[in-house]
Design an enzyme around this catalytic site. Sequence first.
Site, PDB file in Angstrom:
ATOM      1  N   ASN A  57     -32.608  -3.490 -31.254  1.00 47.03           N
ATOM      2  CA  ASN A  57     -31.250  -3.043 -31.543  1.00 47.03           C
ATOM      3  C   ASN A  57     -31.257  -1.667 -32.196  1.00 47.03           C
ATOM      4  O   ASN A  57     -32.194  -1.290 -32.902  1.00 47.03           O
ATOM      5  CB  ASN A  57     -30.474  -4.075 -32.374  1.00 47.03           C
ATOM      6  CG  ASN A  57     -31.083  -4.398 -33.714  1.00 47.03           C
ATOM      7  OD1 ASN A  57     -32.297  -4.511 -33.862  1.00 47.03           O
ATOM      8  ND2 ASN A  57     -30.240  -4.572 -34.715  1.00 47.03           N
ATOM      9  N   GLU A  70     -31.010  -6.379 -26.170  1.00 47.20           N
ATOM     10  CA  GLU A  70     -31.016  -6.705 -24.747  1.00 47.20           C
ATOM     11  C   GLU A  70     -30.535  -5.542 -23.891  1.00 47.20           C
ATOM     12  O   GLU A  70     -31.011  -5.354 -22.772  1.00 47.20           O
ATOM     13  CB  GLU A  70     -30.144  -7.948 -24.481  1.00 47.20           C
ATOM     14  CG  GLU A  70     -30.632  -9.195 -25.173  1.00 47.20           C
ATOM     15  CD  GLU A  70     -30.103  -9.361 -26.601  1.00 47.20           C
ATOM     16  OE1 GLU A  70     -30.216 -10.474 -27.124  1.00 47.20           O
ATOM     17  OE2 GLU A  70     -29.582  -8.385 -27.191  1.00 47.20           O
ATOM     18  N   CYS A 101     -25.987 -12.634 -27.878  1.00 42.80           N
ATOM     19  CA  CYS A 101     -24.528 -12.696 -27.958  1.00 42.80           C
ATOM     20  C   CYS A 101     -23.944 -12.854 -26.549  1.00 42.80           C
ATOM     21  O   CYS A 101     -24.659 -12.736 -25.551  1.00 42.80           O
ATOM     22  CB  CYS A 101     -23.982 -11.442 -28.629  1.00 42.80           C
ATOM     23  SG  CYS A 101     -24.118  -9.922 -27.639  1.00 42.80           S
TER      24      CYS A 101
END
Length: 143
Positions: A57, A70, A101
């Site tokens: 991230n 991701e 998420c």
Amino acid sequence: MSSLIDSFHTPPGSPVDWDALRRYATEVMERAYAPYSHYKVGVAGLVDDGRVVLGCNVENAAYGVALCAECGMVSALHSTGGGRLVAVACVDQAGKPLMPCGRCRQLLWENGGPTMQLMTASGVKTMDEVLPDAFGVEDLNKK
């Protein structure tokens, strides 16, 4: 880290080495940029040709434009030759499996499909299990 990843290549159709994927995800998590939440995430994905792609991230002072791990992994997938994701391990800053998420589940569906395997806190599941009745390209073609 690149030497570890460069040496990791699984012949297509081989069993998934979940320990290795988790180890790579944990290692790349250390490179995350999370000065605001202090919540680092790393992800490693096995591609159908045996490559491993990584992501972490990357936060931003304008919170809405932060990038999930991701997102970085999917960008690495396409920038290194494309293909389909076969298996993905996403971890938190303690190296424990982390459920992506909703937005990232959609990204994984698009780039791995319903049979892609995902390491979760409750075991390995297919994308069909973690995103049932998913929206996909076939929905765009319905009239």
